[in-house]
Design a protein around this motif. Structure first.
Motif, PDB file in Angstrom:
ATOM      1  N   LEU A  45     -71.143 -86.318  -3.975  1.00  0.00           N
ATOM      2  CA  LEU A  45     -70.735 -85.239  -4.872  1.00  0.00           C
ATOM      3  C   LEU A  45     -71.856 -84.914  -5.859  1.00  0.00           C
ATOM      4  O   LEU A  45     -72.125 -83.742  -6.151  1.00  0.00           O
ATOM      5  CB  LEU A  45     -69.468 -85.636  -5.636  1.00  0.00           C
ATOM      6  N   ALA A  46     -72.504 -85.947  -6.367  1.00  0.00           N
ATOM      7  CA  ALA A  46     -73.599 -85.741  -7.321  1.00  0.00           C
ATOM      8  C   ALA A  46     -74.760 -84.997  -6.671  1.00  0.00           C
ATOM      9  O   ALA A  46     -75.389 -84.129  -7.290  1.00  0.00           O
ATOM     10  CB  ALA A  46     -74.071 -87.082  -7.869  1.00  0.00           C
ATOM     11  N   LYS A  47     -75.047 -85.320  -5.408  1.00  0.00           N
ATOM     12  CA  LYS A  47     -76.137 -84.647  -4.699  1.00  0.00           C
ATOM     13  C   LYS A  47     -75.812 -83.172  -4.470  1.00  0.00           C
ATOM     14  O   LYS A  47     -76.672 -82.303  -4.637  1.00  0.00           O
ATOM     15  CB  LYS A  47     -76.400 -85.338  -3.363  1.00  0.00           C
ATOM     16  N   ILE A  48     -74.573 -82.902  -4.069  1.00  0.00           N
ATOM     17  CA  ILE A  48     -74.171 -81.510  -3.846  1.00  0.00           C
ATOM     18  C   ILE A  48     -74.277 -80.723  -5.146  1.00  0.00           C
ATOM     19  O   ILE A  48     -74.846 -79.631  -5.191  1.00  0.00           O
ATOM     20  CB  ILE A  48     -72.735 -81.438  -3.290  1.00  0.00           C
ATOM     21  N   ARG A  49     -73.734 -81.287  -6.221  1.00  0.00           N
ATOM     22  CA  ARG A  49     -73.784 -80.587  -7.513  1.00  0.00           C
ATOM     23  C   ARG A  49     -75.223 -80.342  -7.950  1.00  0.00           C
ATOM     24  O   ARG A  49     -75.562 -79.245  -8.411  1.00  0.00           O
ATOM     25  CB  ARG A  49     -73.058 -81.397  -8.582  1.00  0.00           C
ATOM     26  N   ALA A  50     -76.082 -81.351  -7.811  1.00  0.00           N
ATOM     27  CA  ALA A  50     -77.472 -81.214  -8.241  1.00  0.00           C
ATOM     28  C   ALA A  50     -78.169 -80.076  -7.507  1.00  0.00           C
ATOM     29  O   ALA A  50     -78.946 -79.317  -8.099  1.00  0.00           O
ATOM     30  CB  ALA A  50     -78.219 -82.529  -8.022  1.00  0.00           C
ATOM     31  N   HIS A  51     -77.892 -79.949  -6.213  1.00  0.00           N
ATOM     32  CA  HIS A  51     -78.521 -78.867  -5.460  1.00  0.00           C
ATOM     33  C   HIS A  51     -77.964 -77.509  -5.881  1.00  0.00           C
ATOM     34  O   HIS A  51     -78.717 -76.551  -6.068  1.00  0.00           O
ATOM     35  CB  HIS A  51     -78.307 -79.052  -3.962  1.00  0.00           C
ATOM     36  N   VAL A  52     -76.647 -77.437  -6.042  1.00  0.00           N
ATOM     37  CA  VAL A  52     -76.015 -76.153  -6.351  1.00  0.00           C
ATOM     38  C   VAL A  52     -76.472 -75.615  -7.704  1.00  0.00           C
ATOM     39  O   VAL A  52     -76.655 -74.406  -7.866  1.00  0.00           O
ATOM     40  CB  VAL A  52     -74.476 -76.289  -6.316  1.00  0.00           C
ATOM     41  N   VAL A  53     -76.684 -76.486  -8.689  1.00  0.00           N
ATOM     42  CA  VAL A  53     -77.067 -76.023 -10.030  1.00  0.00           C
ATOM     43  C   VAL A  53     -78.574 -76.091 -10.258  1.00  0.00           C
ATOM     44  O   VAL A  53     -79.037 -75.948 -11.388  1.00  0.00           O
ATOM     45  CB  VAL A  53     -76.332 -76.826 -11.130  1.00  0.00           C
ATOM     46  N   SER A  54     -79.357 -76.292  -9.199  1.00  0.00           N
ATOM     47  CA  SER A  54     -80.811 -76.372  -9.334  1.00  0.00           C
ATOM     48  C   SER A  54     -81.385 -75.040  -9.810  1.00  0.00           C
ATOM     49  O   SER A  54     -80.737 -73.992  -9.721  1.00  0.00           O
ATOM     50  CB  SER A  54     -81.445 -76.746  -7.997  1.00  0.00           C
ATOM     51  N   ARG A  55     -82.614 -75.080 -10.312  1.00  0.00           N
ATOM     52  CA  ARG A  55     -83.261 -73.851 -10.780  1.00  0.00           C
ATOM     53  C   ARG A  55     -83.388 -72.834  -9.647  1.00  0.00           C
ATOM     54  O   ARG A  55     -83.190 -71.637  -9.849  1.00  0.00           O
ATOM     55  CB  ARG A  55     -84.656 -74.168 -11.335  1.00  0.00           C
ATOM     56  N   THR A 137     -84.240 -88.590  -2.627  1.00  0.00           N
ATOM     57  CA  THR A 137     -83.222 -89.641  -2.696  1.00  0.00           C
ATOM     58  C   THR A 137     -83.171 -90.431  -1.400  1.00  0.00           C
ATOM     59  O   THR A 137     -83.061 -91.664  -1.409  1.00  0.00           O
ATOM     60  CB  THR A 137     -81.844 -89.032  -2.997  1.00  0.00           C
ATOM     61  N   GLU A 138     -83.253 -89.727  -0.271  1.00  0.00           N
ATOM     62  CA  GLU A 138     -83.222 -90.412   1.021  1.00  0.00           C
ATOM     63  C   GLU A 138     -84.402 -91.375   1.159  1.00  0.00           C
ATOM     64  O   GLU A 138     -84.254 -92.494   1.659  1.00  0.00           O
ATOM     65  CB  GLU A 138     -83.241 -89.385   2.159  1.00  0.00           C
ATOM     66  N   LEU A 139     -85.573 -90.946   0.705  1.00  0.00           N
ATOM     67  CA  LEU A 139     -86.752 -91.808   0.787  1.00  0.00           C
ATOM     68  C   LEU A 139     -86.596 -93.017  -0.131  1.00  0.00           C
ATOM     69  O   LEU A 139     -86.886 -94.157   0.268  1.00  0.00           O
ATOM     70  CB  LEU A 139     -88.002 -91.016   0.407  1.00  0.00           C
ATOM     71  N   GLN A 140     -86.120 -92.777  -1.336  1.00  0.00           N
ATOM     72  CA  GLN A 140     -85.928 -93.875  -2.285  1.00  0.00           C
ATOM     73  C   GLN A 140     -84.946 -94.908  -1.747  1.00  0.00           C
ATOM     74  O   GLN A 140     -85.179 -96.118  -1.840  1.00  0.00           O
ATOM     75  CB  GLN A 140     -85.421 -93.312  -3.614  1.00  0.00           C
ATOM     76  N   GLU A 141     -83.841 -94.432  -1.163  1.00  0.00           N
ATOM     77  CA  GLU A 141     -82.834 -95.350  -0.638  1.00  0.00           C
ATOM     78  C   GLU A 141     -83.354 -96.107   0.584  1.00  0.00           C
ATOM     79  O   GLU A 141     -83.058 -97.295   0.760  1.00  0.00           O
ATOM     80  CB  GLU A 141     -81.562 -94.574  -0.298  1.00  0.00           C
ATOM     81  N   ALA A 142     -84.131 -95.429   1.428  1.00  0.00           N
ATOM     82  CA  ALA A 142     -84.683 -96.087   2.614  1.00  0.00           C
ATOM     83  C   ALA A 142     -85.669 -97.184   2.214  1.00  0.00           C
ATOM     84  O   ALA A 142     -85.673 -98.279   2.789  1.00  0.00           O
ATOM     85  CB  ALA A 142     -85.372 -95.061   3.510  1.00  0.00           C
ATOM     86  N   LEU A 143     -86.489 -96.904   1.208  1.00  0.00           N
ATOM     87  CA  LEU A 143     -87.479 -97.886   0.766  1.00  0.00           C
ATOM     88  C   LEU A 143     -86.831 -99.047   0.016  1.00  0.00           C
ATOM     89  O   LEU A 143     -87.306-100.184   0.084  1.00  0.00           O
ATOM     90  CB  LEU A 143     -88.519 -97.210  -0.129  1.00  0.00           C
ATOM     91  N   ALA A 144     -85.725 -98.757  -0.688  1.00  0.00           N
ATOM     92  CA  ALA A 144     -85.052 -99.807  -1.454  1.00  0.00           C
ATOM     93  C   ALA A 144     -84.551-100.924  -0.551  1.00  0.00           C
ATOM     94  O   ALA A 144     -84.499-102.090  -0.959  1.00  0.00           O
ATOM     95  CB  ALA A 144     -83.893 -99.210  -2.245  1.00  0.00           C
ATOM     96  N   ARG A 145     -84.202-100.575   0.677  1.00  0.00           N
ATOM     97  CA  ARG A 145     -83.699-101.583   1.607  1.00  0.00           C
ATOM     98  C   ARG A 145     -84.767-102.608   1.978  1.00  0.00           C
ATOM     99  O   ARG A 145     -84.455-103.722   2.393  1.00  0.00           O
ATOM    100  CB  ARG A 145     -83.150-100.895   2.863  1.00  0.00           C
ATOM    101  N   SER A 146     -86.032-102.210   1.817  1.00  0.00           N
ATOM    102  CA  SER A 146     -87.122-103.145   2.123  1.00  0.00           C
ATOM    103  C   SER A 146     -87.850-103.600   0.863  1.00  0.00           C
ATOM    104  O   SER A 146     -88.907-104.227   0.937  1.00  0.00           O
ATOM    105  CB  SER A 146     -88.126-102.481   3.077  1.00  0.00           C
ATOM    106  N   GLY A 147     -87.288-103.266  -0.295  1.00  0.00           N
ATOM    107  CA  GLY A 147     -87.888-103.689  -1.554  1.00  0.00           C
ATOM    108  C   GLY A 147     -89.160-102.948  -1.915  1.00  0.00           C
ATOM    109  O   GLY A 147     -89.974-103.438  -2.699  1.00  0.00           O
ATOM    110  N   THR A 148     -89.344-101.753  -1.358  1.00  0.00           N
ATOM    111  CA  THR A 148     -90.541-100.954  -1.614  1.00  0.00           C
ATOM    112  C   THR A 148     -90.175 -99.742  -2.459  1.00  0.00           C
ATOM    113  O   THR A 148     -89.034 -99.282  -2.436  1.00  0.00           O
ATOM    114  CB  THR A 148     -91.163-100.475  -0.287  1.00  0.00           C
ATOM    115  N   GLN A 149     -91.140 -99.223  -3.200  1.00  0.00           N
ATOM    116  CA  GLN A 149     -90.900 -98.060  -4.041  1.00  0.00           C
ATOM    117  C   GLN A 149     -91.880 -96.949  -3.713  1.00  0.00           C
ATOM    118  O   GLN A 149     -92.950 -97.184  -3.152  1.00  0.00           O
ATOM    119  CB  GLN A 149     -91.026 -98.427  -5.522  1.00  0.00           C
TER     120      GLN A 149
END
Length: 207
Positions: A45-55, A137-149
């Motif tokens: 829901l947060a992702k959808i809202r963020a996109h809808v109200v983006s600049r 967000t997808e990249l951050q979450e994918a990297l978090a699984r391996s402890g990378t940033q």
């Protein structure tokens, strides 16, 4: 509809209304996506809202409503070239839309204007639900699984303040995996993140 550069006192521009309108818009869209997508998680829901109200989204709606033309009516003695650039600027159009939302909110109240706000953004809500991918967000979450940033670096900025072009790089473990360009820093980072996901062989999840 007075741009800050046209006002003797900045407080007389639309910026104060923009501040209020941003919150009104977020509330209207938050309730709309909450009601429509009953099986979506808080994160989705947060992702959808963020996109809808983006600049970018706000600027598109402002253009559809002809707010850029309304801005021209309040320009006063402004050089034509400068006036056209400002009235077509994504950031300016988005700001004017939020200011307009605040103005009608103050005049009519939230309950009366909420349906009109949701209707104006209906296509953006549907697009965000069915098509949009938040690559950062997808990249951050994918990297978090391996402890990378991931870290992002602005490599280049071109153009005047109201018409910027950004070039950003995405670095993972010290290696540049993506390079993106866009009219905003966020857009350039999104493209860089998309390239990084491709380089890592990760298929992002749609909202």
């Amino acid at each position: 509809f007075t741009h800050a550069s046209w006002a003797e006192d900045r407080a007389e521009s639309y910026e104060r209304l923009e501040f209020l309108g941003d919150s009104v818009l977020e509330l209207a869209i938050a309730r709309a996506v909450f009601d429509r997508f009953g099986d979506a998680s808080e994160g989705r829901l947060a992702k959808i809202r963020a996109h809808v109200v983006s600049r970018q989204s706000c600027a598109a709606v402002a253009k559809e409503l002809g707010l850029g033309d309304r801005l021209l009516d309040f320009a006063g003695d402004v050089p034509p070239d400068e006036l056209q650039r400002i009235s077509r600027s994504r950031n300016v159009l988005a700001a004017v839309l939020e200011a307009a939302i605040a103005a009608v909110y103050l005049e009519h109240g939230f309950e009366r204007i909420e349906p009109a706000i949701v209707c104006a953004f209906a296509d953006r809500i549907e697009y965000a639900r069915s098509s949009h991918v938040d690559y950062k967000t997808e990249l951050q979450e994918a990297l978090a699984r391996s402890g990378t940033q991931v870290s992002y670096t602005v490599l280049e900025v071109e153009g005047p303040p109201h018409d910027r072009r950004f070039v950003c790089a995405a670095h993972v473990a010290g290696t540049q995996l993506g390079l993106g360009k866009g009219s905003t820093k966020k857009a350039a980072e999104q493209e860089a993140a998309q390239q990084a996901l491709d380089a890592l062989g990760v298929v992002p999840e749609r909202i």
